[in-house]
Design a protein around this motif. Structure first.
Motif, short mmCIF file in Angstrom:
data_model
loop_
_atom_site.label_atom_id
_atom_site.label_comp_id
_atom_site.label_asym_id
_atom_site.label_seq_id
_atom_site.Cartn_x
_atom_site.Cartn_y
_atom_site.Cartn_z
N PRO A 4 0.82 -1.20 0.00
CA PRO A 4 0.00 0.00 0.00
C PRO A 4 0.87 1.26 0.00
O PRO A 4 2.00 1.23 0.47
N GLY A 29 2.33 4.78 1.28
CA GLY A 29 2.55 5.27 2.62
C GLY A 29 3.95 5.83 2.77
O GLY A 29 4.66 6.05 1.79
N THR A 62 0.65 4.28 7.34
CA THR A 62 -0.49 4.53 6.44
C THR A 62 -1.49 5.53 7.02
O THR A 62 -2.31 6.06 6.28
N THR A 99 0.01 8.71 2.41
CA THR A 99 0.35 8.00 1.18
C THR A 99 1.78 8.29 0.71
O THR A 99 2.30 7.58 -0.14
N TRP A 118 -0.05 1.27 10.66
CA TRP A 118 1.04 0.95 9.75
C TRP A 118 0.95 -0.50 9.29
O TRP A 118 0.17 -1.29 9.84
#
Length: 383
Positions: free
Chosen positions: A307, A309, A333, A341, A363
């Protein structure tokens, strides 16, 4: 932290100009201007010293109205006599590293403007008045690292001579100017005369201490030989009026006929004063930090994979981040309810925080598993 309002007599005499020049080659510039032949920002490391920190804060008033300019230009001796009493030499210590620079007194009660890079990372900062010889503990009221500006207060100061503030709006190429500062970092203010060679200049800089990069815009370019230790000092016009704050230059220890011509840069005072006003108003923003600096205790970079982060690349020992369970490889995150982001998102989220704030953090750990926790921000040096 030191005693409130503490001040000491400085043992530094102002007659060491020749000694200062002999030791010029000892100093290392604190910043390099990229792509311009290695121009160096003048705030050299010195022998580490020990000084008390700062504590007190009080309302301050900045004098920004300049008296009428003299009809004729000042002689070099008259100019130095007018400007030097309104500056301070600055010593900023961080661990085993000590940096020297210059500051400009804006009000009799000790409000001072200087370069951010002079005090960045400093845990113990002092300033010596060139008017009284007194050494003051320094409180960092606020700063704008992007514009390389910091606003300080000298604890317990009163009745200090302040700068005659002018404007750079009417400056033109060819105008005579003089930079004055803590040349070579030895507490001896020396004038560096020159002329304006360009206006509205943009330069890219790299801090030789931490490697951070910055872009400064709208600068005044001069051929005055700004030297190590001059950072944060005044650039004045022929009438002795403050029109800029010295920030960078291609300082060379011993110039020869084959050396490049002096090429130095100053932040227009018209750019600096709004930052001073914002700091004194007490209003932080994404670019201007007011008050003590909070620290999380991590170094981060953008996480390129999913993702998105802020990926942790280093964690400080015993920091809030370490206590909360963040480790190298963690991807932050969410911070205080704000989605993260990029690393810039995390810096922005920190800009509105202060030491002592309790923050909820989410996170993805190094094994790819989601995690969450809470932490309390510590107080750290200006960054």
């Amino acid at each position: 932290m030191g005693t409130q309002g503490s001040e000491r007599r400085s043992g530094q005499q102002h007659s060491g100009q020749q000694h200062s020049r002999r030791r010029r080659s000892l100093w290392v510039a604190a910043l390099l201007i990229l792509g311009l032949g290695g121009l160096a920002l003048a705030a050299p490391p010195l022998t580490p010293g020990t000084y008390p920190g700062t504590t007190e804060s009080a309302p301050v008033t900045v004098i920004t109205t300049a008296p009428p300019s003299p009809i004729v230009s000042l002689t070099p001796e008259e100019l130095a006599a007018r400007v030097i009493p309104s500056i301070v030499t600055i010593t900023s210590s961080a661990g085993f590293t000590t940096t020297a620079g210059t500051g400009i007194v804006l009000s009799p009660d000790g409000v001072v403007v200087t370069n951010h890079h002079v005090i960045s990372g400093g845990s113990e900062i002092t300033a010596t008045s060139m008017s009284t010889g007194l050494v003051y503990d320094v409180e960092v009221l606020g700063y704008d690292s992007g514009q390389d500006l910091a606003v300080l207060r000298l604890a317990g100061a009163s009745n200090l001579p302040s700068a005659t503030v002018g404007t750079a709006e009417n400056a033109t190429r060819g105008d005579p100017v003089t930079a004055i500062g803590n040349a070579e970092g030895e507490g001896v203010p020396l004038p560096a005369p020159g002329v304006i060679t360009n206006l509205g200049v943009t330069v890219n800089t790299r801090n030789s201490t931490d490697g951070s990069r910055n872009q400064l815009k709208g600068l005044i370019e001069v051929d005055a030989d700004i030297r190590p230790g001059d950072s944060g000092g005044p650039l004045v016009n022929a009438a002795g009026e403050l029109i800029g704050i010295s920030s960078a230059g291609n300082a060379i220890a011993d110039r020869t006929e084959t050396s490049p011509a002096p090429q130095s840069y100053a932040i227009p005072i018209d750019t600096a004063l709004p930052v001073v006003d914002q700091v004194l108003s007490g209003l932080s923003s994404e670019t201007v930090r007011v008050g003590p600096t909070p620290i999380l205790g991590v170094a981060v970079k953008d996480h390129r994979d999913a993702p998105p982060g802020a990926e942790v690349v280093a964690v400080s020992f015993d920091s809030p981040a370490e206590k909360a369970g963040l480790t190298k490889g963690t991807v932050i995150t969410e911070f205080g309810g704000t989605p993260i982001t990029t690393s810039a998102d995390l810096n922005s989220a920190m800009s509105s925080r202060k030491p002592g704030d309790a923050i909820d953090v989410k996170w993805i750990d190094a094994q790819g598993q989601p995690a969450a926790g809470s932490l309390v921000l510590d107080e750290g040096p200006p960054r």
